[in-house]
Scaffold this motif. Sequence first.
Motif, PDB file in Angstrom:
ATOM      1  N   SER A 123       0.824  -1.274  -0.087  1.00 12.71           N
ATOM      2  CA  SER A 123       0.019  -0.095   0.000  1.00 12.71           C
ATOM      3  C   SER A 123       0.955   1.449   0.028  1.00 12.71           C
ATOM      4  CB  SER A 123      -0.820  -0.088   1.281  1.00 12.71           C
ATOM      5  OG  SER A 123      -0.111   0.286   2.364  1.00 12.71           O
ATOM      6  N   GLY A 124       2.060   1.062   0.358  1.00 10.37           N
ATOM      7  CA  GLY A 124       2.920   2.340   0.402  1.00 10.37           C
ATOM      8  C   GLY A 124       2.828   3.155   1.896  1.00 10.37           C
ATOM      9  N   GLU A 125       1.705   2.546   2.755  1.00 15.29           N
ATOM     10  CA  GLU A 125       1.707   3.251   3.879  1.00 15.29           C
ATOM     11  C   GLU A 125       2.694   3.286   4.764  1.00 15.29           C
ATOM     12  OE1 GLU A 125      -2.009   1.671   5.198  1.00 15.29           O
ATOM     13  OE2 GLU A 125      -3.148   3.016   4.295  1.00 15.29           O
ATOM     14  N   ILE A 126       3.056   4.199   5.574  1.00  8.95           N
ATOM     15  CA  ILE A 126       4.403   4.202   6.555  1.00  8.95           C
ATOM     16  C   ILE A 126       3.704   4.284   7.708  1.00  8.95           C
ATOM     17  CG2 ILE A 126       6.370   5.757   7.366  1.00  8.95           C
ATOM     18  CD1 ILE A 126       6.090   6.944   4.537  1.00  8.95           C
ATOM     19  N   TYR A 127       4.120   3.430   8.613  1.00 11.58           N
ATOM     20  CA  TYR A 127       3.826   3.384  10.145  1.00 11.58           C
ATOM     21  C   TYR A 127       4.856   3.943  11.068  1.00 11.58           C
ATOM     22  CZ  TYR A 127       0.233   0.144   8.284  1.00 11.58           C
ATOM     23  OH  TYR A 127      -0.792  -0.436   7.493  1.00 11.58           O
ATOM     24  N   VAL A 128       4.593   4.809  11.799  1.00 11.74           N
ATOM     25  CA  VAL A 128       5.312   5.398  12.829  1.00 11.74           C
ATOM     26  C   VAL A 128       5.048   5.211  14.328  1.00 11.74           C
ATOM     27  CG1 VAL A 128       6.625   7.730  13.369  1.00 11.74           C
ATOM     28  CG2 VAL A 128       5.898   7.192  10.851  1.00 11.74           C
ATOM     29  N   LEU A 129       5.813   4.793  15.132  1.00  8.50           N
ATOM     30  CA  LEU A 129       5.564   4.790  16.390  1.00  8.50           C
ATOM     31  C   LEU A 129       5.514   6.164  17.242  1.00  8.50           C
ATOM     32  CD1 LEU A 129       7.430   1.561  17.385  1.00  8.50           C
ATOM     33  CD2 LEU A 129       5.185   1.980  16.989  1.00  8.50           C
ATOM     34  N   ASP A 130       4.238   6.653  17.776  1.00  7.88           N
ATOM     35  CA  ASP A 130       4.399   8.108  18.515  1.00  7.88           C
ATOM     36  C   ASP A 130       4.668   7.281  19.945  1.00  7.88           C
ATOM     37  OD1 ASP A 130       3.729  10.069  19.815  1.00  7.88           O
ATOM     38  OD2 ASP A 130       2.077  10.638  18.536  1.00  7.88           O
ATOM     39  N   THR A 131       5.737   7.348  20.645  1.00 10.25           N
ATOM     40  CA  THR A 131       5.825   6.745  21.903  1.00 10.25           C
ATOM     41  C   THR A 131       5.385   7.419  23.040  1.00 10.25           C
ATOM     42  OG1 THR A 131       8.091   7.433  21.885  1.00 10.25           O
ATOM     43  CG2 THR A 131       7.865   5.174  20.998  1.00 10.25           C
ATOM     44  N   GLY A 132       5.274   9.059  22.556  1.00 13.89           N
ATOM     45  CA  GLY A 132       4.839   9.970  23.553  1.00 13.89           C
ATOM     46  C   GLY A 132       3.280   9.537  23.749  1.00 13.89           C
ATOM     47  N   ARG A 138       0.992   5.692  14.239  1.00 18.89           N
ATOM     48  CA  ARG A 138       0.369   6.528  13.241  1.00 18.89           C
ATOM     49  C   ARG A 138       0.533   5.864  12.084  1.00 18.89           C
ATOM     50  NH1 ARG A 138      -1.725  10.988  15.832  1.00 18.89           N
ATOM     51  NH2 ARG A 138      -0.669  11.335  17.849  1.00 18.89           N
ATOM     52  N   VAL A 139      -0.319   6.163  10.999  1.00 17.64           N
ATOM     53  CA  VAL A 139      -0.280   5.757   9.623  1.00 17.64           C
ATOM     54  C   VAL A 139      -0.353   6.772   8.652  1.00 17.64           C
ATOM     55  CG1 VAL A 139      -1.190   4.226   8.016  1.00 17.64           C
ATOM     56  CG2 VAL A 139      -1.426   3.680  10.107  1.00 17.64           C
ATOM     57  N   LEU A 140       0.810   7.210   7.876  1.00 19.38           N
ATOM     58  CA  LEU A 140       1.098   8.086   7.017  1.00 19.38           C
ATOM     59  C   LEU A 140       0.423   7.583   5.743  1.00 19.38           C
ATOM     60  CD1 LEU A 140       4.493   9.505   7.874  1.00 19.38           C
ATOM     61  CD2 LEU A 140       2.161  10.159   8.450  1.00 19.38           C
ATOM     62  N   GLN A 141      -0.813   7.856   5.254  1.00 19.06           N
ATOM     63  CA  GLN A 141      -1.179   7.395   3.843  1.00 19.06           C
ATOM     64  C   GLN A 141      -0.445   7.970   2.678  1.00 19.06           C
ATOM     65  OE1 GLN A 141      -5.411   7.897   4.669  1.00 19.06           O
ATOM     66  NE2 GLN A 141      -5.450   6.029   5.390  1.00 19.06           N
ATOM     67  N   ALA A 142      -0.079   7.249   1.852  1.00 15.21           N
ATOM     68  CA  ALA A 142       0.483   7.491   0.313  1.00 15.21           C
ATOM     69  C   ALA A 142      -0.698   8.316  -0.382  1.00 15.21           C
ATOM     70  CB  ALA A 142       1.131   6.363   0.010  1.00 15.21           C
ATOM     71  N   GLY A 143      -0.052   8.814  -1.268  1.00 12.75           N
ATOM     72  CA  GLY A 143      -1.038   9.553  -2.136  1.00 12.75           C
ATOM     73  C   GLY A 143      -1.060   8.549  -3.355  1.00 12.75           C
ATOM     74  N   PRO A 144      -1.335   9.119  -4.709  1.00 15.26           N
ATOM     75  CA  PRO A 144      -1.184   8.375  -5.995  1.00 15.26           C
ATOM     76  C   PRO A 144       0.085   7.806  -6.247  1.00 15.26           C
ATOM     77  CG  PRO A 144      -1.814  10.881  -6.528  1.00 15.26           C
ATOM     78  CD  PRO A 144      -1.498  10.655  -5.037  1.00 15.26           C
ATOM     79  N   TYR A 145      -0.069   6.771  -7.060  1.00 15.18           N
ATOM     80  CA  TYR A 145       1.230   6.106  -7.416  1.00 15.18           C
ATOM     81  C   TYR A 145       0.890   5.536  -8.774  1.00 15.18           C
ATOM     82  CZ  TYR A 145      -1.527   1.936  -6.138  1.00 15.18           C
ATOM     83  OH  TYR A 145      -2.573   1.156  -6.047  1.00 15.18           O
TER      84      TYR A 145
END
Length: 60
Positions: free
Chosen positions: A7-16, A21-28
């Motif tokens: 999907s191209g989505e980026i998963y980032v841990l927000d430890t605070g 968090r999921v950063l959704q990719a745009g068109p490809y």
Amino acid sequence: MTIDSVSGEIYVLDTGNHIVRVLQAGPYFTTLPKAQTVDEGRGAIFTAVASGAHTDLSMV
């Protein structure tokens, strides 16, 4: 951080905030233009196909 290769989505841990968090990719691009050789002064037409909707990079 990790990236979903499909999907191209980026998963980032927000430890605070103890959340993923999921950063959704745009068109490809699904189809890239084919290489062409064109004589100088001649025109060329390239075709590409993209999928997905335009979106600003956002967190969901």
